[in-house]
Enzyme design. Structure first.
Site, PDB file in Angstrom:
ATOM      1  N   ARG A  37       0.914  -1.313   0.101  1.00 48.01           N
ATOM      2  CA  ARG A  37       0.016   0.064   0.010  1.00 48.01           C
ATOM      3  C   ARG A  37       0.999   1.450   0.097  1.00 48.01           C
ATOM      4  NH1 ARG A  37      -4.314   2.477   4.718  1.00 48.01           N
ATOM      5  NH2 ARG A  37      -5.140   3.942   3.213  1.00 48.01           N
ATOM      6  N   HIS A  38       0.280   2.519  -0.791  1.00 47.40           N
ATOM      7  CA  HIS A  38       1.300   3.688  -0.670  1.00 47.40           C
ATOM      8  C   HIS A  38       1.243   3.897   0.752  1.00 47.40           C
ATOM      9  CE1 HIS A  38      -2.656   5.730   0.740  1.00 47.40           C
ATOM     10  NE2 HIS A  38      -3.144   5.015  -0.375  1.00 47.40           N
ATOM     11  N   ARG A  41      -0.195   9.291   3.724  1.00 44.19           N
ATOM     12  CA  ARG A  41      -0.912  10.409   2.973  1.00 44.19           C
ATOM     13  C   ARG A  41      -1.746  11.513   3.761  1.00 44.19           C
ATOM     14  NH1 ARG A  41      -6.009   9.504   2.944  1.00 44.19           N
ATOM     15  NH2 ARG A  41      -7.057   7.366   2.556  1.00 44.19           N
ATOM     16  N   ALA A  42      -1.922  12.695   3.011  1.00 41.56           N
ATOM     17  CA  ALA A  42      -3.055  13.640   3.417  1.00 41.56           C
ATOM     18  C   ALA A  42      -4.360  13.105   3.455  1.00 41.56           C
ATOM     19  CB  ALA A  42      -2.696  14.830   2.958  1.00 41.56           C
ATOM     20  N   ARG A 110       0.706   9.700  -4.863  1.00 40.15           N
ATOM     21  CA  ARG A 110       1.017   8.929  -3.465  1.00 40.15           C
ATOM     22  C   ARG A 110       1.713   7.572  -3.803  1.00 40.15           C
ATOM     23  NH1 ARG A 110      -4.431   9.314  -3.496  1.00 40.15           N
ATOM     24  NH2 ARG A 110      -5.852   7.496  -3.765  1.00 40.15           N
ATOM     25  N   HIS A 316      -3.075   0.330  -3.417  1.00 39.93           N
ATOM     26  CA  HIS A 316      -3.746   0.942  -2.294  1.00 39.93           C
ATOM     27  C   HIS A 316      -4.180  -0.169  -1.424  1.00 39.93           C
ATOM     28  CE1 HIS A 316      -3.897   4.331  -5.142  1.00 39.93           C
ATOM     29  NE2 HIS A 316      -3.861   3.525  -6.077  1.00 39.93           N
ATOM     30  N   ASP A 317      -5.036   0.301  -0.492  1.00 37.35           N
ATOM     31  CA  ASP A 317      -5.257  -0.765   0.630  1.00 37.35           C
ATOM     32  C   ASP A 317      -6.402  -1.785   0.068  1.00 37.35           C
ATOM     33  OD1 ASP A 317      -7.055   1.422   0.142  1.00 37.35           O
ATOM     34  OD2 ASP A 317      -7.527   1.618   2.724  1.00 37.35           O
TER      35      ASP A 317
END
Length: 417
Positions: A37-38, A41-42, A110, A316-317
């Site tokens: 996963r990245h 992040r914001a 991201r 991503h998740d």
């Protein structure tokens, strides 16, 4: 929790001891695929939007919504350096060969930035070339329906999800009462839930559980769990980024409080993305590509060239959740919910050649703890991330080894219609 901590300690000790054990047993590590996963992040929503669900002001990020933060980049580099250390010790990586690791990322800022940051630690001194399909395009690894390599059957997907809750989302949601109360108390900063209604505020209690009809590729869900999913993810990101909640007047927000509210996000994520038909559509192509990459004679479907010792894929998740659901893989890490995917968490697939000549796949989930994230702690063999060995149903033996040919059969069986 004590049992979980003992199991995690055992898993970490086994991982740290692996280099010496492998050398003593004559095993050889031949290939590694990391699906990550990245990093941190914001928040995806604006502070103003988030503050409609909280009684206190929301911390501000220094980057645009959804972008990797500076701390997120640092944390990913620390993770990459850890992998450099462990895989150099295990004999997979050697010297300064910059072609040993191949990086692929989805097209978002991201994911690309995370891959670059991982590469700074994993491939020090190298120009990290992060491969993507190109801006504005849909990547089949992460968006197979939009990319045209898979076709969603929304009626079947919805039945797959509904069948897990007896067709009754309200009854399913009622089982999360304690977590809903904990989140209400934390967000609205009151002593006991349900907290009083306040003008202009959205509450976790206010939205009834129901299916949505406007979902395009997955199954849409509304209700307390869906409400909580976005808000607690934003909270997790801010906490991991080192944001000062106490300075904004928040009380009672710590790791224990996060663990009490995480179940809502995880319940929604598990139901919406790990259900069989959703996972098959969303992760079938990815699973086939990972299999092709791990095979001893990778074909044209493999990711990266044949000389790459490692392939790092950053998504991503939801990417990890759907792959886990597709293959029936389960994991847990201290401080998180079962199958939760924290920022930077990754699934690691290793191909080993045992002393008996059999090639096996070993899978684990690795993640930085909440304190390792918030405090930006370096990762070393002496202070590693959490590591959870994964049993692959229909494949893994008692040792967790999954023979390569059987792994292939499991993937092909799971992706078949």
């Amino acid at each position: 929790m004590r049992l979980l901590a003992r199991f995690s300690a055992f898993a970490l000790a086994a991982l740290v001891a692996a280099p010496a054990a492998a050398q003593a047993s004559g095993e050889t590590l031949e290939k590694v695929v990391i699906l990550s996963r990245h990093g941190v992040r914001a928040a995806m929503s604006s502070p103003e939007r988030l503050e409609t669900a909280t009684a206190r002001p929301w911390p501000r990020f220094s980057v645009p919504p959804g972008h990797l933060t500076a701390n997120g980049g640092t944390l990913s580099t620390l993770f990459g350096a850890y992998y450099r250390e462990i895989y150099t010790r295990q004999g997979l990586l050697a010297g300064a060969d910059c072609g040993q690791v191949y990086y692929w990322a989805n097209v978002t800022q991201r994911t690309i930035a995370t891959a670059k940051a991982l590469g700074e630690g994993l491939s020090p001194g190298c120009a990290v070339d992060v491969h993507t399909v190109g801006e504005g395009k849909a990547d089949p690894l992460f968006e197979p329906v939009k990319a045209g390599v898979a076709k969603a059957d929304l009626a079947l997907a919805r039945a797959s999800v509904a069948g897990r809750v007896g067709g009754n989302l309200a009854a399913w949601s009622a089982g999360h009462g304690d977590a809903i109360a904990s989140l209400d108390e934390l967000l609205m900063q009151c002593g006991a839930a349900p907290c009083p209604k306040a003008p202009g505020k959205r509450r976790v209690y206010d939205e009834p559980a129901s299916f949505l009809d406007d979902a395009d590729e997955t199954v849409g869900i509304s209700g307390p769990e869906a409400f909580a999913s976005g808000i607690t993810e934003s909270m997790l990101m801010a906490w991991a980024d080192g944001q000062d909640f106490a300075g904004q007047g928040w009380k009672g927000l710590d790791e224990a409080a996060l663990l009490r509210v995480f179940p809502l996000h995880q319940a929604e994520f598990d139901l919406r993305l790990r259900s069989r038909e959703v996972a098959r559509t969303g992760a079938g192509h990815l699973a086939s590509k990972i299999l092709a990459t791990l095979e001893t004679k990778p074909g044209k479907e493999a990711i990266g060239g044949p000389d790459a010792k490692m392939v790092v894929i950053v998504g991503h998740d939801g990417t990890l959740a759907m792959l886990g659901g597709l293959l029936g893989m389960e994991w847990v890490a201290p401080g998180y919910q079962p199958n939760q995917i924290a920022p930077g968490g990754n699934l690691v697939f290793e191909r080993w050649k045992r002393a008996d000549g059999v090639r096996v796949i070993r899978v684990r989930y690795a993640v930085q703890s909440l304190s390792q994230l918030r405090e930006k702690k370096p990762l070393t063999l002496a202070a590693p991330p959490s590591a959870s060995p994964i049993f692959v149903p229909g494949c893994s033996e008692a040792s967790f080894d999954c023979p390569l040919d059987r792994f292939g059969a499991v993937v092909k069986g799971a992706t078949a219609r």
